[in-house]
Write an enzyme that holds these catalytic residues in place. Structure first.
Site, PDB file in Angstrom:
ATOM      1  N   HIS A 268       1.422  10.460 -14.866  1.00 13.33           N
ATOM      2  CA  HIS A 268       2.570   9.081 -14.980  1.00 13.33           C
ATOM      3  C   HIS A 268       1.679   7.851 -15.066  1.00 13.33           C
ATOM      4  O   HIS A 268       0.698   7.711 -14.225  1.00 13.33           O
ATOM      5  CB  HIS A 268       3.737   9.006 -13.830  1.00 13.33           C
ATOM      6  CG  HIS A 268       3.446   9.046 -12.585  1.00 13.33           C
ATOM      7  ND1 HIS A 268       2.809   7.767 -11.859  1.00 13.33           N
ATOM      8  CD2 HIS A 268       3.081   9.733 -11.431  1.00 13.33           C
ATOM      9  CE1 HIS A 268       2.745   8.179 -10.565  1.00 13.33           C
ATOM     10  NE2 HIS A 268       2.833   9.342 -10.339  1.00 13.33           N
ATOM     11  N   HIS A 311      -3.089   6.554  -2.933  1.00 10.20           N
ATOM     12  CA  HIS A 311      -3.974   5.617  -3.389  1.00 10.20           C
ATOM     13  C   HIS A 311      -4.347   4.360  -2.531  1.00 10.20           C
ATOM     14  O   HIS A 311      -3.530   4.465  -1.421  1.00 10.20           O
ATOM     15  CB  HIS A 311      -3.284   4.919  -4.991  1.00 10.20           C
ATOM     16  CG  HIS A 311      -2.005   4.153  -4.774  1.00 10.20           C
ATOM     17  ND1 HIS A 311      -0.834   4.733  -4.687  1.00 10.20           N
ATOM     18  CD2 HIS A 311      -1.678   2.923  -4.715  1.00 10.20           C
ATOM     19  CE1 HIS A 311       0.226   4.027  -4.030  1.00 10.20           C
ATOM     20  NE2 HIS A 311      -0.419   2.647  -4.311  1.00 10.20           N
ATOM     21  N   GLU A 317       1.177  -4.461  -1.398  1.00 15.79           N
ATOM     22  CA  GLU A 317       2.497  -3.835  -1.777  1.00 15.79           C
ATOM     23  C   GLU A 317       3.691  -3.966  -0.729  1.00 15.79           C
ATOM     24  O   GLU A 317       3.376  -3.260   0.278  1.00 15.79           O
ATOM     25  CB  GLU A 317       2.494  -2.550  -2.344  1.00 15.79           C
ATOM     26  CG  GLU A 317       1.479  -2.120  -3.261  1.00 15.79           C
ATOM     27  CD  GLU A 317       1.236  -0.474  -3.573  1.00 15.79           C
ATOM     28  OE1 GLU A 317       1.985   0.104  -2.809  1.00 15.79           O
ATOM     29  OE2 GLU A 317       0.156  -0.164  -4.281  1.00 15.79           O
ATOM     30  N   HIS A 342       2.138  -2.059   2.388  1.00 16.13           N
ATOM     31  CA  HIS A 342       0.838  -1.342   2.228  1.00 16.13           C
ATOM     32  C   HIS A 342      -0.093  -2.630   1.847  1.00 16.13           C
ATOM     33  O   HIS A 342       0.023  -3.005   0.814  1.00 16.13           O
ATOM     34  CB  HIS A 342       0.754  -0.223   1.445  1.00 16.13           C
ATOM     35  CG  HIS A 342       1.715   0.689   2.079  1.00 16.13           C
ATOM     36  ND1 HIS A 342       3.075   1.179   1.123  1.00 16.13           N
ATOM     37  CD2 HIS A 342       1.923   1.660   3.099  1.00 16.13           C
ATOM     38  CE1 HIS A 342       3.680   2.125   2.019  1.00 16.13           C
ATOM     39  NE2 HIS A 342       3.047   2.258   3.033  1.00 16.13           N
ATOM     40  N   HIS A 348      -2.372   4.841   1.268  1.00 14.80           N
ATOM     41  CA  HIS A 348      -0.959   5.347   1.317  1.00 14.80           C
ATOM     42  C   HIS A 348      -0.586   6.254   0.146  1.00 14.80           C
ATOM     43  O   HIS A 348      -1.316   6.478  -0.773  1.00 14.80           O
ATOM     44  CB  HIS A 348      -0.056   4.387   1.520  1.00 14.80           C
ATOM     45  CG  HIS A 348       0.113   3.245   0.490  1.00 14.80           C
ATOM     46  ND1 HIS A 348      -0.772   2.577  -0.125  1.00 14.80           N
ATOM     47  CD2 HIS A 348       0.835   3.261  -0.818  1.00 14.80           C
ATOM     48  CE1 HIS A 348      -0.734   1.743  -1.234  1.00 14.80           C
ATOM     49  NE2 HIS A 348       0.465   2.473  -1.879  1.00 14.80           N
TER      50      HIS A 348
HETATM   51 FE   LIG Z   1       1.580   2.132  -3.548  1.00 16.63          FE
END
Ligand SMILES: [Fe+2]
Length: 408
Positions: A268, A311, A317, A342, A348
């Site tokens: 994705h 990642h 984020e 994050h 995470h």
């Molecule tokens: Fe993320």
């Protein structure tokens, strides 16, 4: 004639310019509007600071209130409603970076209010543009340039300096705000996607002029200036703009109109495929702030781990949930009106239950996120958490790391 400032404006109005960029900003970025109003915005008594010991949305300028930069994953339980305050006093800075006095960086707020602003009050922030993401309740926003009614699953942007008054026609409200201290939001470039897709320009709504005739009552003009609150008196309504034109204005957008694009073969795309609005730095493709959403959508990829991959990101984020259940966090800890952070390079990914389920799922076409809308404020900046965000709000989940990471 197509004049902006005639010697005598029609009907005895005053012509007034509202600048959202430097006059000499490049043409594609230049944002200026012309307002035609009953009395000039400058017709008010001097500002006096108000609530100086309690009102501060710029704690980096207040050395005894630190900003905490933390590598840990953070998650918050739903923030409380607060029916005792109005919009102006509802703003709690959770995290941010930079300094509005230097026009650098951004701030993330939680707002929770239960009272209308006073009938004769108007407010503006000199510090930045507000991107407002309602989670609960309806905002009736009377701006100088017209009215906006904003409901959950819609967003609005109120640019720096635009004066407005917020009332709550359906009772208490709660939501998230990104205050952008530098630049402005724009639609992301679409590259190979082509000329349509994601948020389409046609779906953004700007107000039309709406004015009151009131030059005979006592008004209070409130300014958030360098994080502090100032008040000035005037004898006329600030909402007296009879007409306006230009490119600097408040607007709203219904997130349900977002045209979601994703993979129809394998893997994705990066979550940037879900960007509604972006505010770019001078480095092409690098954002001070991206506003990204995770709407209901179909997943059809073959042989693919479909939730977001694990990642570490050079961008920070900050996530929130407007309603429903976010498809990457099905463990129950990420709830509507809650949040997560994050930070830069903080590892995470999906929670353990989601990983287990997605690794074994039959990969038929499936719709995810129905009835749900999660969003992310993504920034190239490392964001610090305020004293309020880390402690006073009392919503930080102490066991979050253990919950998401599995064995360590
Ligand atoms: Fe993320």
């Amino acid at each position: 004639m197509g004049m902006n400032a005639p010697q005598r404006a029609p009907y005895g109005l005053y012509a007034e310019k509202l600048s959202g960029t430097a006059f000499t900003a490049p043409r594609a970025e230049n944002q200026q509007s012309w307002l035609y109003r009953i009395l000039p915005a400058s017709a008010h008594a001097p500002f006096q600071q108000r609530e100086s010991s309690t009102y501060n949305t710029n704690p980096e300028n207040k050395p005894w209130e630190k900003i905490f930069h933390l590598p840990n994953q953070l998650r918050w339980d739903p923030f409380d409603l607060d029916e005792t305050v109005d919009w102006v006093h509802s703003l709690h800075l959770v995290a941010g970076n930079g300094d509005p006095t230097a026009k650098a960086g951004l701030g993330y707020y939680i707002y929770a209010a239960g009272k209308d602003m006073d009938a004769h009050e108007a407010f503006y922030s000199a510090d930045g543009d507000f991107l407002v993401v309602p989670q609960h309740g309806v905002l009736d926003i009377q701006t100088e340039l017209g009215k906006l009614l904003v409901r959950p699953n819609e967003i609005c942007v109120i640019p720096r300096g635009v004066r407005y008054r917020v009332t709550l026609p359906e009772g208490p409200v709660r939501g998230y705000i990104l205050e952008l201290y530098e630049g402005h939001f724009q639609l992301p470039e679409l590259g190979p996607i082509g000329s349509n897709g994601l948020a389409n320009a046609r779906d953004f709504q700007a107000p039309i002029a709406y004015y009151d005739e009131d030059t005979d009552s006592d008004w209070t003009l409130l300014s958030k200036f360098a994080g502090h609150l100032y008040a000035a008196k005037q004898k006329h309504t600030p909402f007296d703009v009879v007409a306006w034109h230009g490119l600097y204005y408040p607007y709203k957008y219904d997130l349900g109109r977002f045209n979601v694009i994703g993979s129809i073969s394998f893997d994705h795309p990066d979550p940037s495929i879900f960007t509604v609005l972006t505010a770019q730095t001078a480095h092409v493709g690098t954002a001070v702030a991206d506003f990204v959403i995770f709407p209901p959508r179909w997943l059809v990829q073959e042989e693919t781990f479909r939730p977001p991959w694990y990642h570490r990101n050079t961008m920070s984020e900050f996530m929130g949930l407007i309603g429903g259940q976010y498809d990457a966090k099905e463990g129950g800890g990420f709830q509507p009106a809650g949040a997560s952070l994050h930070n830069v390079m903080s590892a995470h990914g999906p929670d353990a239950a989601t990983h287990e389920k997605a690794s074994n799922a039959e990969l038929k076409p499936m719709k995810v996120g129905e009835g749900s809308m999660a969003f992310m404020f993504e920034s190239c900046l490392m964001v610090g958490v305020t004293e309020w965000g880390l402690k006073k709000c009392a919503k930080v989940q102490e066991d979050y790391n253990a919950h998401v990471s599995g064995p360590f």
